[in-house]
Design an enzyme around this catalytic site. Structure first.
Site, PDB file in Angstrom:
ATOM      1  CB  SER A   1     -20.499 -45.368  71.461  1.00  0.00           C
ATOM      2  OG  SER A   1     -19.729 -45.251  72.632  1.00  0.00           O
TER       3      SER A   1
ATOM      4  CD  GLU B   1     -19.128 -37.733  70.922  1.00  0.00           C
ATOM      5  OE1 GLU B   1     -19.876 -38.449  71.609  1.00  0.00           O
ATOM      6  OE2 GLU B   1     -19.028 -37.867  69.679  1.00  0.00           O
TER       7      GLU B   1
ATOM      8  CG  HIS C   1     -21.381 -40.577  73.738  1.00  0.00           C
ATOM      9  ND1 HIS C   1     -20.621 -40.721  72.605  1.00  0.00           N
ATOM     10  CD2 HIS C   1     -21.554 -41.846  74.229  1.00  0.00           C
ATOM     11  CE1 HIS C   1     -20.338 -41.998  72.425  1.00  0.00           C
ATOM     12  NE2 HIS C   1     -20.908 -42.700  73.388  1.00  0.00           N
TER      13      HIS C   1
END
Length: 512
Positions: free
Chosen positions: A197, A319, A418
């Site tokens: 990320s 995600e 995610h």
């Protein structure tokens, strides 16, 4: 270097350290790599730590970077940073099989957290499994986040030191690793930097940075949000002005007089001011200031300085579900709302057609599902594919993957969200017992996939090639086959796995 059953001493150039022996590994915690960024050094570039005399104890974690904190945690990760917090946080942790002369490959981990949360000492980011299973030396770092790491003030006085204090921290940490890691059994010429990320954005920024040339052999980019539009100086100064107002300060000098707790509180207010419906909230962002950062990190990976770096890049199938699927407001999104949001990207005339394309790709999709697939594509999947395409066209090594295993937690609403790949890559589920998003996973499926991924990450760190005997052949991504490894209950190498998204969003640069 000396040993006892519980402790180990090393003598790197920075100064003598006493570490702990944990599960057969030598572990060194809270090792300072830069001067504490306090007082006048708040919002200044990181300065190398001068070292220390005598023996420094490195057996306990140090404070994490100041950040927002909720004791009750959150329904996905269960929390992403815990006290103590302190500005004096520029430290790193090291795990090594032995501080000897073996010159093992080195893995440097940069945590994510939306630029506002996280810590290199979180249990889930322990380097123990990689060090033990891969015979690697693993380093995790703390760096400034939130307002302390990402505020930008423009030139201060006669000197323009730029912004991106987080990046100056990471560069200082990388330099420290280069200069000291041989004393811990690591090879300073075989450093892989990996991040997830926001940490993957950091990893890319480092890979293409002039001050990091020659320091990085490989990078692993897990779910980089390369679709973020990064502001330039003028645009960011508008955000800084809003923050100053929230903090009740007129300039940076007044901010330096405030306790960090007040700064974090004002950051929470900036969250509310910068939110837009259907967009991932990012109150703090890297700034392309022309001093510390000259281009989007995704673009930096296409420049000559990063040409020889091996790249692995991947994303999770859903995600955006991480940030939106459990929000009742988004769950109730209407077709009209989502079509209007699509129009902001594609234009009004084709918005209905794009909506229909997303519906076809996911039979039975609700409006909320279309929205989350759109955000996933815009922010993560399509920019990652564009980067893979561009590097492949230039004949530069790149390996692509998609993590597909959905979690049954929260009635399956999260899907393959995610962050879900993190405990699989680290293969350390015992360190994620606090995380609600892992509830209900079949242990046999979970552990088998984790072993396959973990060994692929180790193989890549060691050789630049993620293939190992326990998985199907994983070919590099090219513009003919577009091979992408699909990590699911059955691991499969597929051609053009993200083809529908790639074609729908059309050609463009990786940062488009």
């Amino acid at each position: 270097m000396s040993h006892s059953p519980d402790h180990v001493l090393v003598d790197p150039p920075a100064g003598r350290l006493r570490g702990a022996v944990e599960g057969g590994l030598a572990v060194f915690r809270a090792v300072p790599y830069a001067e504490p960024p306090v007082g006048d050094l708040r919002w200044r570039p990181a300065r190398p730590h001068p070292g220390w005399s005598g023996v420094r104890d490195a057996t306990a974690d140090g404070p994490s970077a100041p950040q927002m904190y909720r004791e009750e945690g959150d329904p996905v990760l269960g929390g992403h940073g815990s006290p103590p917090f302190d500005e004096d946080c520029l430290t790193l942790n090291i795990w090594t099989p032995a501080p000897d002369a073996a010159r093992r490959p080195v893995l440097v981990w940069i945590h994510g957290g939306g630029f506002v949360s996280g810590s290199g000492s979180l249990p889930g980011y322990s380097g123990a499994t990689f060090a033990r299973d891969g015979d690697l030396v693993v380093v995790s770092i703390n760096y400034r986040i939130g307002p302390l790491g990402y505020l930008y003030f423009g030139p201060q006085g006669d000197v323009d030191e730029g912004g991106n204090h987080w990046l100056t921290d990471q560069l200082a940490a990388l330099r420290w690793v280069k200069e000291n890691i041989a004393s811990f059994g690591g090879d300073p010429d075989r450093i892989t930097v990996a991040g997830q990320s926001g940490g993957a954005v950091s990893t890319a920024a480092l890979a293409g940075h002039p001050r990091a040339q020659g320091l990085i052999r490989r990078v692993i980019l897990q779910s980089p949000p390369f679709g973020l539009e990064l502001p330039g100086p003028d645009e960011y100064l508008e955000r800084t002005a809003a923050y100053l107002d929230l903090a009740g300060a007129k300039d940076v000098d007044e901010l330096r007089a405030l306790p960090w707790q007040a700064l974090i509180g004002a950051g929470a207010g900036l969250f509310a001011q910068t939110m837009r419906w259907g967009y991932w909230p990012t109150p703090f962002l890297p700034v392309i200031d022309g001093v510390t950062l000259h281009q989007h990190p995704a673009e930096a990976l296409l420049r000559a300085g990063a040409a020889g770096i091996d790249v692995m890049i991947g994303w999770t199938r859903e995600e955006a579900n991480f940030g939106f699927a459990l929000d009742e407001g988004y769950a109730a999104a209407t077709r009209d709302q989502v079509t209007d949001r699509i129009a902001e990207t594609f234009g009004g005339p084709v918005a209905a057609e794009v909506y229909a394309a997303y519906e076809r790709a996911r039979p039975g999709a609700r409006a909320a599902d279309v929205l989350m697939d759109l955000i996933t594509d815009e922010l993560f999947r399509v920019p990652a594919v564009r980067l893979a395409e561009a590097r492949a066209e230039a004949g530069r090594p790149v390996w692509a993957y998609q993590f597909d295993l959905p979690t049954p937690a929260h009635e399956g609403r999260l899907g393959a969200a995610h962050c879900l790949e993190l405990p699989f890559a680290f293969d350390n589920f015992d360190q994620w017992s606090h995380a609600p998003f892992l509830a209900g996973l079949d242990p046999a499926v979970r552990d088998g996939l984790a072993h396959t991924m973990h060994e692929a990450w180790i193989a890549f760190v060691r050789s630049g090639d993620p293939n190992h005997p326990g998985m199907p052949t994983w070919d590099p991504y090219d513009t003919r086959t577009r091979t992408t490894m699909r990590f699911d209950s059955v691991v499969t190498a597929l051609g053009d796995l993200a083809g529908a998204s790639r074609l729908l969003h059309g050609p463009g640069s990786p940062s488009a």
